[in-house]
Design a protein around this motif. Structure first.
Motif, PDB file in Angstrom:
ATOM      1  N   ALA A 229       0.698  -1.005  -0.023  1.00 27.16           N
ATOM      2  CA  ALA A 229       0.168   0.103  -0.077  1.00 27.16           C
ATOM      3  C   ALA A 229       0.857   1.246   0.080  1.00 27.16           C
ATOM      4  O   ALA A 229       1.887   1.069   0.611  1.00 27.16           O
ATOM      5  CB  ALA A 229      -0.697   0.204   1.291  1.00 27.16           C
ATOM      6  N   SER A 230       0.428   2.423  -0.629  1.00 23.64           N
ATOM      7  CA  SER A 230       0.901   3.693  -0.728  1.00 23.64           C
ATOM      8  C   SER A 230       2.432   3.679  -1.478  1.00 23.64           C
ATOM      9  O   SER A 230       3.174   4.527  -1.147  1.00 23.64           O
ATOM     10  CB  SER A 230       1.106   4.242   0.613  1.00 23.64           C
ATOM     11  N   GLN A 231       2.874   2.476  -2.183  1.00 17.23           N
ATOM     12  CA  GLN A 231       3.796   2.323  -2.714  1.00 17.23           C
ATOM     13  C   GLN A 231       3.717   1.974  -4.304  1.00 17.23           C
ATOM     14  O   GLN A 231       4.587   1.146  -4.788  1.00 17.23           O
ATOM     15  CB  GLN A 231       4.893   1.696  -2.349  1.00 17.23           C
ATOM     16  N   ALA A 232       2.438   2.327  -5.034  1.00 17.56           N
ATOM     17  CA  ALA A 232       2.193   1.908  -6.114  1.00 17.56           C
ATOM     18  C   ALA A 232       3.086   2.133  -7.340  1.00 17.56           C
ATOM     19  O   ALA A 232       3.608   1.456  -8.254  1.00 17.56           O
ATOM     20  CB  ALA A 232       0.595   2.460  -6.724  1.00 17.56           C
ATOM     21  N   ALA A 233       3.716   3.446  -7.173  1.00 21.91           N
ATOM     22  CA  ALA A 233       4.609   3.657  -8.446  1.00 21.91           C
ATOM     23  C   ALA A 233       5.853   2.894  -8.289  1.00 21.91           C
ATOM     24  O   ALA A 233       6.643   2.506  -9.257  1.00 21.91           O
ATOM     25  CB  ALA A 233       4.876   5.402  -8.182  1.00 21.91           C
ATOM     26  N   TYR A 234       6.597   2.848  -7.119  1.00 24.74           N
ATOM     27  CA  TYR A 234       7.618   1.974  -7.030  1.00 24.74           C
ATOM     28  C   TYR A 234       7.497   0.671  -7.294  1.00 24.74           C
ATOM     29  O   TYR A 234       8.494   0.115  -7.852  1.00 24.74           O
ATOM     30  CB  TYR A 234       8.301   2.267  -5.467  1.00 24.74           C
ATOM     31  N   CYS A 235       6.424   0.227  -6.701  1.00 26.82           N
ATOM     32  CA  CYS A 235       6.216  -1.300  -7.029  1.00 26.82           C
ATOM     33  C   CYS A 235       6.078  -1.527  -8.455  1.00 26.82           C
ATOM     34  O   CYS A 235       6.532  -2.652  -8.976  1.00 26.82           O
ATOM     35  CB  CYS A 235       5.071  -1.824  -6.329  1.00 26.82           C
ATOM     36  N   ALA A 236       5.359  -0.590  -9.027  1.00 30.40           N
ATOM     37  CA  ALA A 236       5.079  -0.816 -10.521  1.00 30.40           C
ATOM     38  C   ALA A 236       6.283  -0.727 -11.293  1.00 30.40           C
ATOM     39  O   ALA A 236       6.428  -1.447 -12.085  1.00 30.40           O
ATOM     40  CB  ALA A 236       4.105   0.365 -10.920  1.00 30.40           C
ATOM     41  N   ALA A 237       7.302   0.174 -10.903  1.00 25.88           N
ATOM     42  CA  ALA A 237       8.487   0.481 -11.723  1.00 25.88           C
ATOM     43  C   ALA A 237       9.182  -0.755 -11.535  1.00 25.88           C
ATOM     44  O   ALA A 237      10.041  -1.446 -12.580  1.00 25.88           O
ATOM     45  CB  ALA A 237       9.255   1.565 -11.195  1.00 25.88           C
TER      46      ALA A 237
END
Length: 253
Positions: free
Chosen positions: A152-160
């Protein structure tokens, strides 16, 4: 001239990137570091060790410019100047720790450009410019367990990082079809005691439910130092079977 190995490393000004750069400053190595800021300690260490070092000050949110610089520089090198060539895509950023619904669009764009777009552009430039080099070539992408586990709250980092893993799988298929294709791997380096960890464990729990877990990693002594993590990553790079697993984790080796 003695045989020289070429290493190109992004995000080398601090954290594990800096530790990798320091460990790569060995005789018969040429090291090119790409980061927003140069590191004077690296310059001093390279001079003391008589190792060829270049530090390019480049904002990797402008990945196209970085890739063009890399392609131009590589094209100027003699094809037989090096005995091997390795690109290590290490740079990455985490945007403000918050649910996606509260994220700033520019912040999200920066995280994806640095963490995914730039590595793809640099890798394309590296492989194209060295296609005729009759030496072993490797691409090591520094991924994360968060590319394989949602948070949660880390969508951009996880997606990258998930994107990095998957483009590496695709790249492995591309290179396997070539007579002298590069060996590639997207490697999770474990949990490291860096500034990123400080951000994660210091975030408000209301915004980041996993903050207590990251605090426990620190208090429990479960974080790897940047130097130790760099040693493990570079040891993986040196493995005879490097590239047989396009997506890997140092903790599973």
């Amino acid at each position: 001239m003695p045989p020289t190995q070429l290493f190109i490393l992004t995000g080398a000004s601090r954290g594990m990137g800096l530790a990798m750069a320091q460990q790569l400053l060995k005789p018969h190595h040429t090291v090119v570091c790409i980061a927003r800021h140069s590191n004077p300690d690296l310059t001093a260490a390279a001079m003391a060790s008589d190792v060829a070092l270049e530090q390019w000050q480049q904002d990797l949110s402008r990945g196209q410019a970085a890739a063009e610089h890399l392609r131009t520089w590589l094209k100027k090198q003699a094809p037989d100047a090096f005995t091997s060539a390795t690109l290590i895509n290490n740079a990455g950023v985490i945007p403000r720790i918050t649910p996606l619904s509260d994220s700033d669009p520019a912040d999200l764009a920066n995280a994806l450009r640095v963490g995914l777009e730039a590595p793809m552009q640099l890798t394309a430039a590296f492989l194209h410019a060295t296609a005729d080099w009759a030496v072993p070539r490797k691409v090591l992408n520094i991924s994360s367990g968060l590319g394989r586990r949602a948070m949660a709250s880390q969508a951009a980092y996880c997606a990258a990082k998930a994107g990095m893993d998957h483009f590496t799988r695709c790249l492995a298929l591309d290179e396997a079809a070539k007579p002298h294709g590069a060996k590639v791997c997207s490697l999770a380096p474990g949990v490291i005691d860096t500034d990123m960890q400080v951000q994660l464990r210091g975030a408000p729990t209301a915004d980041f439910p996993d903050a207590p877990n990251f605090a426990h990693l620190k208090s429990g002594g479960l974080l790897t130092s940047p130097a130790d993590a760099a040693t493990r990553v570079l040891a993986w790079l040196d493995r005879a079977d490097f590239g047989t697993q396009p997506v890997a984790d140092v903790r599973e080796g």
